[in-house]
Design an enzyme around this catalytic site. Sequence first.
Site, PDB file in Angstrom:
ATOM      1  N   LEU A 186     -53.658  -3.968 -31.258  1.00 50.11           N
ATOM      2  CA  LEU A 186     -54.438  -2.278 -32.079  1.00 50.11           C
ATOM      3  C   LEU A 186     -55.889  -2.412 -32.628  1.00 50.11           C
ATOM      4  O   LEU A 186     -56.284  -3.010 -33.885  1.00 50.11           O
ATOM      5  CB  LEU A 186     -53.298  -2.424 -33.252  1.00 50.11           C
ATOM      6  CG  LEU A 186     -51.375  -2.035 -33.022  1.00 50.11           C
ATOM      7  CD1 LEU A 186     -50.658  -1.364 -33.754  1.00 50.11           C
ATOM      8  CD2 LEU A 186     -52.329  -1.218 -32.068  1.00 50.11           C
ATOM      9  N   ASP A 187     -56.271  -1.791 -32.888  1.00 52.08           N
ATOM     10  CA  ASP A 187     -57.641  -1.022 -33.674  1.00 52.08           C
ATOM     11  C   ASP A 187     -57.533  -0.430 -34.533  1.00 52.08           C
ATOM     12  O   ASP A 187     -55.860  -0.326 -34.820  1.00 52.08           O
ATOM     13  CB  ASP A 187     -57.694   0.174 -32.484  1.00 52.08           C
ATOM     14  CG  ASP A 187     -58.598  -0.407 -31.461  1.00 52.08           C
ATOM     15  OD1 ASP A 187     -58.867  -1.007 -30.677  1.00 52.08           O
ATOM     16  OD2 ASP A 187     -58.830   0.579 -30.336  1.00 52.08           O
TER      17      ASP A 187
END
Length: 317
Positions: free
Chosen positions: A50-51
Site C-alpha cells: 500500500l502506498d
Amino acid sequence: MNPSARVRQPRRALHGVLLLDKPLGLSSNDALQKVKRLLRAEKAGHTGTLDPLATGVLPLCFGAATKFSQLNLEADKAYEATVRLGQTTATGDREGEVTQERPVAFDAQALQLALAALRGEIDQVPPMHSALKHEGKALYQLARQGQVVERAARRVTIHELTLLDWQADTLRLAVRCSKGTYIRTLAEDLGERLGCGAHLAALRRTASGPLGLADAVTLAQLEAESDPERLAHLLPPDTLLADCPEVRLDATEAGKLLAGIRRRIGLPPAARVRAFGPEARAFLGSARITAGELIPERLLSPIELRTLLEGPPSLTT
C-alpha cells in the site's frame, strides 16, 4: 560490556496472519518491520504494498503463513477513494505537483455515464510513478529523473465503482477491483472522461480478498498492548485460504500428504483446498483435487506444524 548498550530482544517462531490497518504516511515495508519488532517474530512478509498515501487493510504474514502470501496478492481488493476534480498532478495523486487545472462543469448524468464506462474489463496504462520495472529500473526512479517511457496497457477488471458522496470538486467512491489495478490511474481516467481532470486525494483499502477492516488492528493499538494481547490478533495461517474448501484427514493420511504423496479421495474436483490433520489447529497446507486425487501443493514443515499446534511461545526474559 557497556551497561547502557541496548539488549537484543529474542526472536521467536510465529505462524499466522495479522491484519494491520496501515496508517497514513508509512510504507508497507516500514509498517511490516514495526509490527515484526513488536511481535519479535523471526520471519515475516506482507501480501502486496500500500502506498504511504493509502491507509487500511494490509495483511502481514508470519512464519508458515508467508508460504501462502501470493494467494492474497492475486485476490480482488476493495477501496474507498477520494478523488479531487479539476486538477491533474505529475504523480496522479495529491503528492505530485499540479500540472493542469480545468473547470469542473458536468452534471449527475454525465458522472454516472463516466462511472459506467469504467466498470468491467478495462485497459489501464500503468503510471510512471509505480514500482514496475523497465530495463531493471523501477518506473518511479526514472520518473524522478524526468524520464517518461512507453508502458503497455494492462487489462484489469473493475467489479464495482460506486459514488458514495459528491461535494463540489470532490468525489468519494467505492471500488472493488482485480489485482494490478491502479486507483490513481482510475481517478485520472475518470477525470478525463468528465473533461476536467482529476487526481487521487486519499485512498483507504477496506478489503483484501476475504479479509476486511473488521478484523484489522492499528499500529497505535499494537504499541499500547501487552505481548499476550498482541498475539491474540494473530489469525491462523489458513486465513489466506478462507475462500477454499476444507479437507480433514486422519493421522495416517495427513502424514502421507506431508510426505508429498498423492492420495485417492472421494471428493469433487477443486482448484485449491485447505488440508487439515485430525487436531483442531493442524493446518497442513494447500492441495488440489484432480480426477479423484488429492495432490499436495504448499505444505507446512514438521517443525512449523509442531510450533503451530503448541501455540505461540511466550517471550523469554
